[in-house]
Design a protein around this motif. Structure first.
Motif, PDB file in Angstrom:
ATOM      1  N   ILE A 180       0.832  -1.200   0.000  1.00 14.44           N
ATOM      2  CA  ILE A 180       0.000   0.000   0.000  1.00 14.44           C
ATOM      3  C   ILE A 180       0.872   1.257   0.000  1.00 14.44           C
ATOM      4  O   ILE A 180       0.573   2.235  -0.692  1.00 14.44           O
ATOM      5  N   ALA A 181       1.970   1.233   0.745  1.00 15.07           N
ATOM      6  CA  ALA A 181       2.879   2.380   0.768  1.00 15.07           C
ATOM      7  C   ALA A 181       3.477   2.640  -0.613  1.00 15.07           C
ATOM      8  O   ALA A 181       3.661   3.795  -1.011  1.00 15.07           O
ATOM      9  N   VAL A 182       3.801   1.585  -1.353  1.00 13.83           N
ATOM     10  CA  VAL A 182       4.301   1.745  -2.720  1.00 13.83           C
ATOM     11  C   VAL A 182       3.245   2.412  -3.591  1.00 13.83           C
ATOM     12  O   VAL A 182       3.528   3.338  -4.359  1.00 13.83           O
ATOM     13  N   ASN A 183       1.985   1.960  -3.484  1.00 17.07           N
ATOM     14  CA  ASN A 183       0.901   2.536  -4.274  1.00 17.07           C
ATOM     15  C   ASN A 183       0.662   4.004  -3.928  1.00 17.07           C
ATOM     16  O   ASN A 183       0.240   4.782  -4.790  1.00 17.07           O
ATOM     17  N   LEU A 184       0.930   4.370  -2.674  1.00 17.95           N
ATOM     18  CA  LEU A 184       0.760   5.761  -2.245  1.00 17.95           C
ATOM     19  C   LEU A 184       2.024   6.583  -2.491  1.00 17.95           C
ATOM     20  O   LEU A 184       2.079   7.756  -2.105  1.00 17.95           O
ATOM     21  N   ASN A 185       3.050   5.972  -3.090  1.00 17.08           N
ATOM     22  CA  ASN A 185       4.325   6.631  -3.391  1.00 17.08           C
ATOM     23  C   ASN A 185       5.015   7.122  -2.116  1.00 17.08           C
ATOM     24  O   ASN A 185       5.653   8.185  -2.100  1.00 17.08           O
ATOM     25  N   LEU A 186       4.912   6.325  -1.056  1.00 18.99           N
ATOM     26  CA  LEU A 186       5.585   6.647   0.200  1.00 18.99           C
ATOM     27  C   LEU A 186       6.950   5.988   0.299  1.00 18.99           C
ATOM     28  O   LEU A 186       7.804   6.447   1.068  1.00 18.99           O
ATOM     29  N   ILE A 187       7.146   4.904  -0.435  1.00 16.76           N
ATOM     30  CA  ILE A 187       8.419   4.186  -0.447  1.00 16.76           C
ATOM     31  C   ILE A 187       8.703   3.735  -1.875  1.00 16.76           C
ATOM     32  O   ILE A 187       7.789   3.717  -2.715  1.00 16.76           O
ATOM     33  N   PRO A 188       9.945   3.349  -2.193  1.00 13.22           N
ATOM     34  CA  PRO A 188      10.251   2.873  -3.547  1.00 13.22           C
ATOM     35  C   PRO A 188       9.496   1.588  -3.888  1.00 13.22           C
ATOM     36  O   PRO A 188       9.042   0.851  -3.001  1.00 13.22           O
ATOM     37  N   VAL A 189       9.377   1.344  -5.173  1.00 14.16           N
ATOM     38  CA  VAL A 189       8.715   0.123  -5.657  1.00 14.16           C
ATOM     39  C   VAL A 189       9.473  -1.104  -5.167  1.00 14.16           C
ATOM     40  O   VAL A 189      10.709  -1.167  -5.248  1.00 14.16           O
ATOM     41  N   THR A 190       8.745  -2.088  -4.642  1.00 17.10           N
ATOM     42  CA  THR A 190       9.373  -3.270  -4.057  1.00 17.10           C
ATOM     43  C   THR A 190       9.022  -4.569  -4.770  1.00 17.10           C
ATOM     44  O   THR A 190       9.773  -5.532  -4.714  1.00 17.10           O
ATOM     45  N   GLY A 191       7.858  -4.639  -5.391  1.00 15.73           N
ATOM     46  CA  GLY A 191       7.436  -5.879  -6.020  1.00 15.73           C
ATOM     47  C   GLY A 191       6.679  -6.819  -5.097  1.00 15.73           C
ATOM     48  O   GLY A 191       6.373  -7.951  -5.478  1.00 15.73           O
ATOM     49  N   LEU A 192       6.365  -6.375  -3.876  1.00 10.43           N
ATOM     50  CA  LEU A 192       5.612  -7.218  -2.948  1.00 10.43           C
ATOM     51  C   LEU A 192       4.116  -7.098  -3.245  1.00 10.43           C
ATOM     52  O   LEU A 192       3.592  -5.991  -3.361  1.00 10.43           O
ATOM     53  N   PRO A 193       3.400  -8.231  -3.346  1.00 10.02           N
ATOM     54  CA  PRO A 193       1.963  -8.185  -3.635  1.00 10.02           C
ATOM     55  C   PRO A 193       1.142  -7.844  -2.410  1.00 10.02           C
ATOM     56  O   PRO A 193       1.625  -7.917  -1.270  1.00 10.02           O
ATOM     57  N   LEU A 194      -0.124  -7.476  -2.624  1.00 14.35           N
ATOM     58  CA  LEU A 194      -1.058  -7.218  -1.538  1.00 14.35           C
ATOM     59  C   LEU A 194      -1.669  -8.551  -1.101  1.00 14.35           C
ATOM     60  O   LEU A 194      -2.291  -9.235  -1.912  1.00 14.35           O
TER      61      LEU A 194
END
Length: 367
Positions: free
Chosen positions: A321-335
């Motif tokens: 969710i943090a990746v989707n909100l652009n709070l952290i770099p893209v990680t590739g972890l699924p929801l």
């Protein structure tokens, strides 16, 4: 088989929440791939994985969780073997060797490795509950985690290494690591992370971090572009969204990996702020039921298993969710339970099965 009266202790609330998450996930995957007919088969595959996952939950719940305490060494060895095979023979996707191709399905050993790590750490902490919680105790537990994390790191797969280290860190903390040692450990970890950024991690991993810190607002491709599209999708959803299958960023294929990494943005665009909050509440409820099982567990082994699964679901969901909100770099972890993925989904369902096994055999209650 367990006695029939134990069925009344089965956590149907947890099972029901997982079922709702899976049904919603399948619906969102169907919407996310609507603009790409070549991916149409993923919906059926996800439904098959979900069906197998429920069988896994029931079968694992039937087995006394204490059985796994005697199987830690062979399970750990099998995972090490899978990861070595993966490193030596597997092909690469997105710059990393993470899947073993069998011809019928792709197996991602890293997902199962996270469950094995939880079991191994739970067994260690349960057996050493009366050992002084000092550096030697902590170091031994860290070696259990890094024995597998090291092989995952060289795939390279940094995001799942972080997941494993977070699981270890929170499990060692809840097991009684003193705050002084925890602070020193955090400081050492920060120094090592900085050194790894400059001297160890792959160029594409370093690029993900630098593009996050210094994004190009005019990007037309790559991670930065996809994050911008995800932000547009989330923002355009408003309060109640555009409706299922009506999101323009999704249906016009502006976002990549919509059915995996960025499915939360699809939820935000099509169901709005309300839909996104409901997903958060649903995942939060699943985590709560796992923590409840940890509190009611008969012994430290069961408690640590349930706690470890709760940490896994919470942290992986929070990162996605943090990746989707652009709070952290893209990680590739699924929801968890929502994104497409066979190995990841089955591993999560295995974790839920372990939690159900713990709660079925919980300590007698006073009320």
């Amino acid at each position: 088989m367990f006695r029939s009266e134990r069925w009344r202790h089965f956590d149907f609330w947890l099972l029901g929440a997982v079922f709702l998450a899976l049904v919603f996930g399948v619906a969102m995957i169907r919407s996310a791939i609507g603009c790409n007919l070549s991916l149409a088969g993923l919906v059926q595959r996800q439904m098959i994985y979900a069906g197998l996952g429920f069988l896994v939950i029931l079968l694992v719940a039937l087995i006394d969780y204490r059985f796994w305490g005697g199987a830690i060494i062979p399970m750990y060895a099998v995972i090490i073997g899978f990861l070595l095979i993966l490193y030596l023979t597997a092909g690469q996707r997105f710059g990393a060797a993470r899947w073993i191709e069998t011809g019928l399905v792709s197996i991602q050993p890293t997902e199962l490795a996270k469950i094995v790590i939880i079991l191994a750490l739970a067994s260690f902490f349960a057996k050493n509950v009366h050992v002084p919680h000092k550096w030697g105790w902590m170091t031994k537990s860290l070696l259990i985690a890094t024995g597998i994390a090291g092989l995952i790191f060289i795939q390279p797969n940094l995001s799942n290494v972080v997941v494993i280290l977070v699981i270890w860190g929170l499990m060692v903390w809840v097991s009684g690591l003193e705050l002084k040692e925890l602070g020193i450990l955090a400081a050492v970890g920060l120094v090592l992370a900085v050194l790894a950024f400059f001297f160890v991690i792959e160029d594409y991993q370093r690029a993900r971090i630098t593009t996050f810190l210094f994004p190009d607002p005019n990007a037309r491709h790559g991670a930065t572009y996809n994050v911008l599209q995800a932000a547009i999708a989330l923002g355009s959803g408003g309060l109640s969204g555009k409706g299922w299958g009506q999101g323009t960023q999704t249906q016009l294929c502006f976002m990549k990996v919509r059915h995996t990494d960025f499915i939360f943005s699809v939820v935000g665009e099509e169901f709005g702020f309300i839909g996104a909050v409901l997903v958060l509440l649903l995942l939060g409820f699943i985590v709560y039921r796992c923590l409840r099982a940890a509190r009611l567990a008969r012994d430290p082994f069961g408690s640590m298993i349930a706690f470890g699964v709760a940490v896994l679901i919470f942290f992986q969901g929070a990162v996605n969710i943090a990746v989707n909100l652009n709070l952290i770099p893209v990680t590739g972890l699924p929801l968890p339970f929502i994104s497409y993925g066979g190995s990841g989904l089955l591993s999560m369902m295995l974790g839920v099965g372990l939690v159900e096994s713990v709660i079925l055999r919980h300590k007698p209650l006073d009320f």
